[in-house]
Design a protein around this motif. Sequence first.
Motif, PDB file in Angstrom:
ATOM      1  N   THR A 163      22.224 -19.228  49.146  1.00  0.00           N
ATOM      2  CA  THR A 163      22.722 -18.493  50.321  1.00  0.00           C
ATOM      3  C   THR A 163      24.073 -17.845  50.069  1.00  0.00           C
ATOM      4  OG1 THR A 163      23.773 -20.476  51.215  1.00  0.00           O
ATOM      5  CG2 THR A 163      21.498 -20.051  51.877  1.00  0.00           C
ATOM      6  N   GLN A 164      24.618 -18.024  48.862  1.00  0.00           N
ATOM      7  CA  GLN A 164      25.948 -17.534  48.504  1.00  0.00           C
ATOM      8  C   GLN A 164      26.989 -18.022  49.523  1.00  0.00           C
ATOM      9  OE1 GLN A 164      26.495 -13.487  47.242  1.00  0.00           O
ATOM     10  NE2 GLN A 164      24.460 -13.359  46.314  1.00  0.00           N
ATOM     11  N   GLU A 165      26.951 -19.306  49.780  1.00  0.00           N
ATOM     12  CA  GLU A 165      27.919 -19.942  50.673  1.00  0.00           C
ATOM     13  C   GLU A 165      28.679 -21.042  49.935  1.00  0.00           C
ATOM     14  OE1 GLU A 165      26.438 -20.050  55.196  1.00  0.00           O
ATOM     15  OE2 GLU A 165      25.075 -21.065  53.802  1.00  0.00           O
ATOM     16  N   VAL A 166      29.921 -21.231  50.348  1.00  0.00           N
ATOM     17  CA  VAL A 166      30.728 -22.340  49.835  1.00  0.00           C
ATOM     18  C   VAL A 166      31.364 -23.048  51.017  1.00  0.00           C
ATOM     19  CG1 VAL A 166      32.655 -23.039  48.374  1.00  0.00           C
ATOM     20  CG2 VAL A 166      31.255 -21.078  47.712  1.00  0.00           C
ATOM     21  N   PHE A 167      31.283 -24.380  51.007  1.00  0.00           N
ATOM     22  CA  PHE A 167      31.969 -25.202  51.999  1.00  0.00           C
ATOM     23  C   PHE A 167      33.104 -25.922  51.280  1.00  0.00           C
ATOM     24  CE2 PHE A 167      27.637 -24.640  53.386  1.00  0.00           C
ATOM     25  CZ  PHE A 167      27.733 -24.425  54.752  1.00  0.00           C
ATOM     26  N   ILE A 168      34.314 -25.758  51.811  1.00  0.00           N
ATOM     27  CA  ILE A 168      35.501 -26.360  51.204  1.00  0.00           C
ATOM     28  C   ILE A 168      35.948 -27.535  52.064  1.00  0.00           C
ATOM     29  CG2 ILE A 168      37.879 -25.970  50.457  1.00  0.00           C
ATOM     30  CD1 ILE A 168      37.141 -22.973  50.222  1.00  0.00           C
ATOM     31  N   TYR A 169      35.906 -28.728  51.476  1.00  0.00           N
ATOM     32  CA  TYR A 169      36.247 -29.961  52.178  1.00  0.00           C
ATOM     33  C   TYR A 169      37.636 -30.421  51.752  1.00  0.00           C
ATOM     34  CZ  TYR A 169      31.304 -30.330  53.435  1.00  0.00           C
ATOM     35  OH  TYR A 169      30.051 -30.087  53.946  1.00  0.00           O
TER      36      TYR A 169
END
Length: 202
Positions: A163-169
């Motif tokens: 999905t070309q997504e990044v989640f930054i935690y």
Amino acid sequence: MTLTVSSKLADFQDELRLDLAIDLDDDSFYDFCQRNPELRFERNPDGTIIIMPLTGGKTGIRNSELSFELVLWNRKHKLGQVFDSSTGFKFQNGATRSPDMAWISNNRWNTLSPQEQDKFPPISPDFVVALMSATDKLKTVQDKMHEYINNGVLLGWLINPKTQEVFIYREDGTVDRIHNFNNLLSGENILPHFEFDLTLLL
């Protein structure tokens, strides 16, 4: 000792769970993993052992791009140690996890004894990466990222190439979301001056 093992598919198709007839302490679990080098294991807080799947070709290439950039940065700045996906870490909650990529500062790594460094280090990485493959379920990986943060990880990237997504935690509990790969990811104050070009994963 021969273990009687019964296996069953988990609720998600990308993992196989094993229920062992006996409980394994930390040293026994480490020895169990060493006797089965062709397999990669994680362990849940309740002691359930999970067989982790091999990655496909595209995921392997993407992992290599990420690892190369992180190792290159670390060689220049010499601030810590980089670990690949075959490294297990013993968390405070009792789980043993193997992120796709991990980094620990020298100050924290050097607090461990040589024996602790040799086995599954009883320490949470400062930084982790979870790179999703085509069969991974987002909710499963998100739950794991929250577990990382709850056990002391300071910064984590969950990257979903599909999905070309990044989640930054982050350690404060905040989660940012990037919606395309035409961006640079920053190591922020955890990995000073480290940036990763997401277009390398396209």
